[in-house]
Enzyme design. Structure first.
Site, PDB file in Angstrom:
ATOM      1  N   LYS A 174       0.850  -1.196   0.000  1.00  0.00           N
ATOM      2  CA  LYS A 174       0.000   0.000   0.000  1.00  0.00           C
ATOM      3  C   LYS A 174       0.881   1.240   0.000  1.00  0.00           C
ATOM      4  O   LYS A 174       1.521   1.577   0.987  1.00  0.00           O
ATOM      5  CB  LYS A 174      -0.925   0.051   1.216  1.00  0.00           C
ATOM      6  CG  LYS A 174      -2.058   1.089   1.006  1.00  0.00           C
ATOM      7  CD  LYS A 174      -2.588   1.670   2.286  1.00  0.00           C
ATOM      8  CE  LYS A 174      -1.793   2.845   2.774  1.00  0.00           C
ATOM      9  NZ  LYS A 174      -1.890   4.045   1.890  1.00  0.00           N
ATOM     10  N   GLU A 249       9.452   1.646  10.961  1.00  0.00           N
ATOM     11  CA  GLU A 249      10.476   2.677  10.783  1.00  0.00           C
ATOM     12  C   GLU A 249       9.735   4.000  10.789  1.00  0.00           C
ATOM     13  O   GLU A 249       9.039   4.341   9.836  1.00  0.00           O
ATOM     14  CB  GLU A 249      11.251   2.446   9.478  1.00  0.00           C
ATOM     15  CG  GLU A 249      12.559   3.209   9.426  1.00  0.00           C
ATOM     16  CD  GLU A 249      12.429   4.531   8.701  1.00  0.00           C
ATOM     17  OE1 GLU A 249      12.273   5.561   9.408  1.00  0.00           O
ATOM     18  OE2 GLU A 249      12.473   4.537   7.478  1.00  0.00           O
ATOM     19  N   CYS A 283      13.083  11.106   7.153  1.00  0.00           N
ATOM     20  CA  CYS A 283      12.988  10.709   8.561  1.00  0.00           C
ATOM     21  C   CYS A 283      14.307  10.879   9.282  1.00  0.00           C
ATOM     22  O   CYS A 283      14.331  11.109  10.494  1.00  0.00           O
ATOM     23  CB  CYS A 283      12.496   9.266   8.665  1.00  0.00           C
ATOM     24  SG  CYS A 283      13.533   8.078   7.771  1.00  0.00           S
ATOM     25  N   GLU A 384       8.789  16.457  14.962  1.00  0.00           N
ATOM     26  CA  GLU A 384       9.307  16.276  13.607  1.00  0.00           C
ATOM     27  C   GLU A 384       8.583  17.211  12.648  1.00  0.00           C
ATOM     28  O   GLU A 384       7.380  17.073  12.419  1.00  0.00           O
ATOM     29  CB  GLU A 384       9.128  14.822  13.161  1.00  0.00           C
ATOM     30  CG  GLU A 384       9.776  14.523  11.818  1.00  0.00           C
ATOM     31  CD  GLU A 384       9.646  13.068  11.428  1.00  0.00           C
ATOM     32  OE1 GLU A 384      10.626  12.509  10.907  1.00  0.00           O
ATOM     33  OE2 GLU A 384       8.558  12.494  11.640  1.00  0.00           O
TER      34      GLU A 384
END
Length: 490
Positions: A174, A249, A283, A384
């Site tokens: 996906k 992750e 990331c 973040e």
């Protein structure tokens, strides 16, 4: 021209039950293509087809070196179509052609490395502890779900699909809603390379429906997810209810550290690459900069000067270093973080806004931004941002530095800039992070495990053991004693 109106369900191309969605070029807001969207019913069909394909005797019994040939063919096909993949991904994500070309070639390399690792991945005869022989073997899980992010399509797809197929599984892929085109193109490449039908399905659609259905499906035996921490926690909770293994992750707020003895030119170049390449949408972006107070002001002045010279533009333009962000909504979210930091008293050293003028007004651009004077407890230092925004913080001694660097819910990556390798090693061991770069940043090898600690995730991808992550271990015992087991003798 690739037809994106259909999705790939159990080896068949057909209209998705979720209708169609638009892919928008973030460079100018234009329509790239309309692509198919899956439904929950499509998930059910893909999982059923996956189970049939994974259980097929020809696939399950295929010798590793034969399966490796198939992976090599997929890698070769990706490389042969790298330019087309790169152009498509640039239109879909806004990234520079240089970056999307590198991502396509990385995907090809992932399949080749995985093929090589598969050929030499041995099971083990374990040390006997009695009158029997023991063996540890590994078997496929069955059907696994791979949910990939929008910031690195094709490379993330390959990083999950290659080892899952090598392990003998079927995969339900996906892709992210904003960047589904490359994954649909990837499905056609894999199909043409000769993968047996049903072993791969590609189901674009919202995470709240399609992604949730994949995670909750009783026929899915593992989830590998790359994305935000909030979503990762929800997946982990569902996996806990199912007792299903997961690889997660997730996000990061990575520190990068500069000591007075560092090679300043190398440090500045590495820090800029670590935070401003990919427009900060990474990331592992080095978004918190710690500079020793003795050089802080001079270092920051040089860094600001170099940052202001970065070339912002379309990903298709030669020389562009900072391309548009992936989506207008995401650009606005990044801008809101910077505005909040400024309202809290932080200083904008450069950037801090969207560029204006012809070529910029219609796109999702944001200038490379450096912020100073922020409280380390503030959102700009703790959350973040996932954009081209760097926060600079002075430090005085290593104990205080380690305390601040580790003062984060995240633990994905870290960068250290110093000529003192003993110091670098000692500091690297004290920092809570899955990856530490020393005198470089944002370099990767498919042969080296990758993952995070704390809220940056669990499990590891890449490396030889990346294939084992998609397998189940089983122990075999052979009795060698010529006498029956004594218990039954009474």
């Amino acid at each position: 021209m690739t037809d994106f109106s259909q999705i790939f369900v159990g080896g068949q191309w057909r209209a998705g039950g979720g209708g169609l969605a638009d892919s928008i070029d973030p460079a100018d807001g234009s329509l790239v293509a309309r692509h198919g969207v899956a439904s929950v019913a499509d998930v059910d069909e893909a999982v059923a087809a996956g189970h049939r394909a994974a259980a097929d005797a020809e696939w399950r019994g295929m010798l590793p070196h034969v399966r490796a040939r198939l992976l090599h063919r997929i890698g070769d096909a990706i490389e042969a179509q790298a330019e087309e993949i790169a152009a498509l991904q640039t239109a879909d994500t806004g990234k520079t052609l240089g970056e999307t070309r590198a991502l396509a070639l990385s995907a090809a390399g992932t399949f080749r490395y995985t093929a090589a690792a598969l050929e030499t991945l041995d099971d083990a005869l374990t040390t006997p502890r009695g009158p029997f022989m023991t063996m540890s073997v590994h078997e496929p899980i069955g059907v696994v779900g791979a949910i990939t992010p929008w910031n690195s399509p094709i490379a993330s797809d390959a990083q999950k699909v290659a080892p899952a197929l090598a392990a003998g599984n079927a995969v339900i892929l996906k892709p992210a809603e904003w960047t589904s085109l490359v994954s649909l193109k990837f499905a056609r490449i894999v199909e043409a390379a000769g993968l047996p039908a049903g072993l791969l399905s590609v189901l674009p659609g919202p995470g709240a429906t399609v992604g949730d259905a994949i995670v909750r499906h009783p026929g899915v035996g593992k989830i590998s997810f790359t994305g935000g921490t909030v979503t990762g926690k929800r997946i982990a909770a569902i996996a806990g209810e199912k007792l299903m293994p997961v690889s997660l992750e997730l996000g990061g707020k990575s520190p990068t550290i500069v000591f007075p003895d560092a090679d300043i030119d190398h440090a500045i170049a590495g820090i800029m690459f670590g935070i401003f390449s990919s427009s900060g949408q990474s990331c592992i972006a080095g978004s918190r900069l710690f500079v020793h107070r003795s050089i802080h002001d001079a270092f920051l002045a040089r860094l600001v000067e170099r940052t202001q010279a970065l070339r912002v533009g379309r990903g298709t333009q030669s020389g562009t270093q900072v391309a548009p962000l992936v989506h207008f909504a995401h650009r606005d979210k990044v801008a809101a973080y910077v505005e909040a930091a400024q309202a809290d008293g932080a200083r904008i050293m450069c950037g801090g806004s969207a560029p204006r003028g012809a070529g910029y007004d219609d796109g999702a651009y944001y200038l490379p931004t450096i912020i100073a004077g922020a409280d380390h407890a503030s959102a700009i230092c703790q959350e973040e941002v996932f954009g081209p925004v760097l926060v600079a913080i002075p430090f005085d001694d290593e104990d205080h530095l380690v305390a601040q660097a580790n003062d984060s819910v995240y633990g994905l990556a870290c960068g250290i800039w110093t000529r003192d390798f003993a110091r670098a090693y000692a500091l690297a061991r004290r920092i809570a992070a899955g990856t530490v770069w020393i005198n470089t940043y944002k370099q990767f090898s498919i042969s080296t495990p990758f993952g995070g600690v704390k809220e940056s995730g669990m499990g590891r991808e890449k490396g030889r053991e990346g294939i084992r992550a998609y397998m189940q271990q089983k122990s075999l015992y052979w009795g060698l004693d010529p006498q029956p087991l004594p218990w039954a003798n009474g």
